[in-house]
Write a protein that holds these residues in place. Structure first.
Motif, mmCIF file in Angstrom:
data_model
loop_
_atom_site.group_PDB
_atom_site.id
_atom_site.type_symbol
_atom_site.label_atom_id
_atom_site.label_comp_id
_atom_site.label_asym_id
_atom_site.label_seq_id
_atom_site.Cartn_x
_atom_site.Cartn_y
_atom_site.Cartn_z
ATOM 1 N N SER A 103 0.823 -1.209 0.000
ATOM 2 C CA SER A 103 0.000 0.000 0.000
ATOM 3 C C SER A 103 0.857 1.259 0.000
ATOM 4 O O SER A 103 0.366 2.339 -0.343
ATOM 5 N N TYR A 104 2.143 1.116 0.394
ATOM 6 C CA TYR A 104 3.036 2.273 0.381
ATOM 7 C C TYR A 104 3.652 2.520 -1.002
ATOM 8 O O TYR A 104 4.264 3.567 -1.216
ATOM 9 N N CYS A 105 3.541 1.564 -1.900
ATOM 10 C CA CYS A 105 4.194 1.675 -3.204
ATOM 11 C C CYS A 105 3.431 2.656 -4.081
ATOM 12 O O CYS A 105 2.219 2.510 -4.285
ATOM 13 N N THR A 106 4.125 3.628 -4.592
ATOM 14 C CA THR A 106 3.527 4.604 -5.510
ATOM 15 C C THR A 106 4.100 4.488 -6.917
ATOM 16 O O THR A 106 3.610 5.162 -7.823
ATOM 17 N N ASP A 107 5.109 3.645 -7.081
ATOM 18 C CA ASP A 107 5.737 3.458 -8.387
ATOM 19 C C ASP A 107 5.156 2.199 -9.038
ATOM 20 O O ASP A 107 5.306 1.097 -8.507
ATOM 21 N N PRO A 108 4.474 2.339 -10.183
ATOM 22 C CA PRO A 108 3.886 1.145 -10.811
ATOM 23 C C PRO A 108 4.932 0.125 -11.235
ATOM 24 O O PRO A 108 4.657 -1.078 -11.219
ATOM 25 N N ASP A 109 6.126 0.591 -11.605
ATOM 26 C CA ASP A 109 7.181 -0.363 -11.980
ATOM 27 C C ASP A 109 7.573 -1.224 -10.777
ATOM 28 O O ASP A 109 7.806 -2.432 -10.912
ATOM 29 N N LEU A 110 7.627 -0.601 -9.600
ATOM 30 C CA LEU A 110 7.946 -1.358 -8.390
ATOM 31 C C LEU A 110 6.828 -2.340 -8.054
ATOM 32 O O LEU A 110 7.084 -3.483 -7.669
ATOM 33 N N VAL A 111 5.580 -1.909 -8.232
ATOM 34 C CA VAL A 111 4.450 -2.813 -7.971
ATOM 35 C C VAL A 111 4.476 -3.983 -8.959
ATOM 36 O O VAL A 111 4.208 -5.133 -8.586
ATOM 37 N N LEU A 112 4.831 -3.693 -10.222
ATOM 38 C CA LEU A 112 4.908 -4.766 -11.222
ATOM 39 C C LEU A 112 6.018 -5.751 -10.874
ATOM 40 O O LEU A 112 5.835 -6.971 -10.979
ATOM 41 N N GLU A 113 7.161 -5.224 -10.454
ATOM 42 C CA GLU A 113 8.251 -6.117 -10.052
ATOM 43 C C GLU A 113 7.849 -6.922 -8.816
ATOM 44 O O GLU A 113 8.207 -8.101 -8.687
ATOM 45 N N LEU A 114 7.113 -6.287 -7.902
ATOM 46 C CA LEU A 114 6.603 -7.006 -6.732
ATOM 47 C C LEU A 114 5.683 -8.135 -7.179
ATOM 48 O O LEU A 114 5.756 -9.260 -6.653
ATOM 49 N N LYS A 115 4.823 -7.859 -8.122
ATOM 50 C CA LYS A 115 3.920 -8.906 -8.636
ATOM 51 C C LYS A 115 4.723 -10.062 -9.232
ATOM 52 O O LYS A 115 4.437 -11.240 -8.977
#
Length: 821
Positions: free
Chosen positions: A388-400
């Motif tokens: 929920s703290y992630c604001t960077d979509p690239d970081l969220v994609l890498e997390l996925k």
């Protein structure tokens, strides 16, 4: 007589009996049979003089024996004498013999000393030999014990504790019972429990070192396992796509080329690296030495304390699990934080799975399932919080992608991961939110950089570049020669490209989620709808509201939204080509771009009207009427002429916008007509409000005449057809209320107004009684103060009475209207 005879017989019998008794006693004394107590007591009976008689008999017996001895001595006396004589003769020879014997004995003793010494030596040697034999026999019993004990010590030194325990068991059961009588055996027996405890402590220490080691190497083990799982999955995916005949149908041409997805490039690179470094693949057993666990398990099992070891191991691993599951506070800041977190967890459960399969009972499937369920709940809670703290979509994609690899890796080890994929759907919504925020910035930058002018194309090459980015078709424009202008501005193709890039970005998250094409298609359409209806719509609304956006820019925005609206069908085809799901499918969602762009157009049109009205209000604020003037200036007010010139120039700009398309021309013409009508209506309303302002207490006839000159200029502007397309006096009707009101006061035609009031054919049909009453009262106040009718004193009273009469009649009309209402 008879009685006396009987008594004599008894006495005679008693005497004989006594004699017999004495003889028996003497016989016993002579035979030296002891003891004599019984015999002597028989002598002393109750008869008187028994002792004396016994002594007499004893003396007689002694005398008899003496006579016999004397006879025997007399008989042997001669022989005795002869023997003595012979003995005396032998006496001399006996003396000689004694000397010889003494000498012989001396010499024999001297000779026997050496024999005695040798004999004693022989005895001593015999004793030593016997002792040695005994010692050898005992040593043969003790040596195996000592050898086993020495072996035990050596095994302890080289840390072969399991073998040492086996050796102890042999010592206790086989060897030590044979020599248990020896003291050293008792010492050994006492030391064996201590050695067992020492082995337990050492093995437990080794286990602690092992637990610490796997805690340090968990991330490396997990990283290796995840890398292997990812390589295997990539390899399988590439093989599957190579065997798919329809591969390539899901690609869409963008900017005249077929883009190669990033994951394919990564797949190829990964396969190449896998081929190059195939020999470097490591397993958990290669990275960590599991022998301490096996040793400790065997040792505790041999010692009969396996349950204690099992409980300790599980307790410590649970503690380590809690530590592993506790993330760093800054984990959400970088992908490395998530990768390290997942690697440690994977490493932990890979170790547990290895222990499960190589040991019996230490770790059970039920235990690992329980541990995994506990860990899974914690992991999901942690990921919910930190993602929920992630604001960077690239970081969220890498997390996925990390979560997918994490789930696939653990699924390969038999752990259920369905809840992780359910979590990915929650993160997908967050990913879409971060994408929407990112694209908000992109759209804002595009709108900021746009000049809101039609796109100029100087030649065919430039034209093809534009239409390769945006699906624009206009046969009439194609017929025109270069250079020419496309109706939309630069932001339109850029927005279109960014919407497709958003679809690609959204598609990246949908990959590897084990969902059907229909579900992916639905997700793409829903996220695209959010982009259009929320993000792009909000950006357009904010753009329209910005102060620096002028009327010309607003008209261009209207044209731009029209082209974007027409491009929505191409976006739907774009999604269809990606997912291969037909739009005719029952459950296929539709894009809501049409309503978005229509709303934006309506907002832009409304903003045009609002800005025009605001500009009109700015000019009106410059008005400086002298409401008590006696005579008009003879010309229209300067502020009003400036306002009319502004409106004329503005509508000329609208009229001269480049419209190569009939639809665009009709649209811009309609906007210009609506804006012109709105401006005239707003101007008329504002002027009317100026007259009826409650703060304005009095108005002179000269002021009304000056105001009339200004309204005449407005009517001239309306009749000059500032915007083509109005029929007849349509635009002039905006000022009809003002015109009829001013005519009424200028002509002072109250009789006609009052007579024709309420009739459809009335000359002053648009004049409201309350409006006329308000203005008339302002003029009445002026008349009282300035005495404007002083020059007509003879008619003063008539005029004043007429005004009062009209006021009364108007009030009655107003009251009648209110009662009717």
């Amino acid at each position: 007589m008879a009685r006396k005879s009987k008594l004599n017989l008894l006495e005679l019998y008693s005497e004989e009996n006594k004699d017999q008794i004495y003889e028996n006693v003497f016989a016993e004394i002579e035979s030296f049979e002891l003891p004599l107590g019984t015999s002597l007591r028989s002598v002393y009976d109750d008869q008187p003089n028994a002792h004396q008689r016994f002594m007499e008999k004893l003396d007689a017996c002694i005398r008899n024996h003496d006579r016999e001895i004397e006879k025997m001595c007399n008989f042997h006396h001669q022989g005795f004498v002869d023997a003595i004589t012979e003995l005396l003769k032998v006496r001399a020879d006996a003396g000689k013999l004694k000397v010889q014997v003494t000498d012989t004995n001396r010499r024999l003793q001297d000779a026997g000393k050496e024999v005695i010494a040798q004999t004693e030596e022989i005895i001593r040697c015999r004793i030593q030999q016997r002792n040695i034999t005994t010692v050898v026999e005992k040593l043969q019993l003790c040596l195996p014990v000592l050898e086993m004990y020495s072996k035990l010590k050596e095994q302890m030194n080289v840390k072969r504790y399991y073998s040492a325990l086996k050796t102890m068991e042999q010592l206790e059961n086989t060897y030590l019972p044979r020599v248990s009588q020896y003291r050293f055996c008792q010492i050994m027996i006492e030391n064996l429990p201590k050695l067992r405890e020492e082995i337990k402590e050492i093995s437990m220490s080794d286990l602690k070192d092992f637990l610490e080691s796997i805690r340090k190497h968990s991330d490396k083990i997990g990283e290796t396992a995840m890398k292997q799982a990812q390589q295997q999955k990539t390899f399988n995916t590439v093989l599957q796509k190579q065997n798919n005949v329809n591969y390539g149908k899901n690609m869409y041409v963008i900017n005249g080329r077929v883009p190669e997805p990033k994951y394919e490039i990564t797949s190829k690179r990964t396969l190449e690296e896998e081929d190059e470094h195939e020999e470097e693949v490591l397993t958990a057993h290669d990275l960590v030495d599991f022998s301490p666990v096996y040793r400790c398990l065997h040792i505790y099992s041999v010692l009969g304390d396996g349950e204690t070891f099992e409980n300790y191991y599980r307790k410590q691993r649970r503690k380590q699990a809690r530590l592993v599951l506790q993330p760093q506070s800054s984990m959400h800041e970088t992908v490395e934080g998530y990768r390290r977190y997942f690697s440690q967890i994977v490493g932990f459960f890979v170790v547990e799975d290895h222990i499960l399969h190589v040991t019996q009972g230490l770790v059970t499937r039920a235990y690992t399932d329980e541990l995994w369920n506990m860990a899974l709940s914690k992991i999901i809670a942690v990921l919910r919080t930190h993602s929920s703290y992630c604001t960077d979509p690239d970081l969220v994609l890498e997390l996925k992608n990390l979560i997918v690899v994490f789930a696939d890796t653990l699924q390969g080890y038999g752990f259920p991961v369905n809840r992780l994929f359910d979590l990915l759907f929650e993160i997908r919504d967050q990913y879409n939110e971060t994408l929407l925020k990112k694209w908000t910035g992109l759209f804002r930058d595009i709108f900021e950089a746009d000049n809101y002018s039609p796109i100029p194309v100087a030649n065919e090459e430039e034209y093809k570049i534009v239409i390769s980015k945006f699906p624009f078709q206009d046969p009439e424009l194609d017929k025109q020669s270069f250079p020419k202008k496309l109706p939309m501005s630069q932001s339109v193709p850029q927005i279109y490209i960014q919407v497709k890039e958003f679809i690609y970005a959204s598609l990246k998250f949908s990959e590897s989620l084990h969902r059907s094409s229909t579900e992916i298609d639905d997700m793409l359409r829903k996220s695209t709808n959010l982009l259009l209806t929320r993000t792009l719509s909000s950006c357009l609304q904010n753009l329209i509201k910005k102060p620096h956006i002028g009327l010309t820019e607003l008209v261009q925005i209207i044209i731009n939204t029209t082209h974007l609206e027409q491009a929505c069908k191409y976006l739907e085809d774009f999604i269809t080509n990606i997912t291969n799901i037909s739009q005719e499918t029952v459950h296929t969602a539709r894009l809501y771009g049409l309503s978005t762009f229509k709303d934006a157009r309506h907002a832009a049109e409304g903003e045009i009207y609002t800005k025009l009205n605001q500009k009109i209000d700015e000019f009106i604020q410059l008005a400086d009427y002298d409401w008590t003037m006696s005579e008009p200036a003879g010309r229209a007010s300067g502020y009003l002429m400036d306002l009319i010139n502004f409106l004329r120039s503005t509508f000329q700009v609208f009229t001269h916008l480049p419209n190569n398309n009939n639809d665009h021309a009709a649209m811009s013409g309609k906007v210009a007509q609506t804006a012109c009508m709105s401006a005239c209506q707003h101007l008329s309303t504002t002027l009317m409000q100026m007259l009826l302002d409650s703060e304005l207490k009095q108005i002179s006839m000269g002021a009304v005449q000056q105001f009339n000159l200004d309204v005449i200029q407005c009517e001239l502007f309306a009749s000059s057809e500032p915007v083509p397309g109005f029929h007849g006096d349509t635009l002039q009707l905006a000022f009809i209320d003002l015109r009829q009101l001013l005519d009424l006061f200028m002509v002072w035609d109250w009789s006609t107004y009052l007579a024709d009031y309420g009739q459809p054919t009335s000359k002053y049909l648009r004049v409201n009684p309350s409006t006329a009453l308000t203005l008339l009262e302002k003029m009445k106040e002026t008349s009282k103060k300035n005495n404007i009718f002083a020059q007509f004193r003879k008619n003063d009273r008539d005029k004043q009475k007429l005004i009062e009469t009209v006021v009364k009649q108007l009030r009655s009309l107003v009251n009648g209207m209110s009662q009717h209402t």
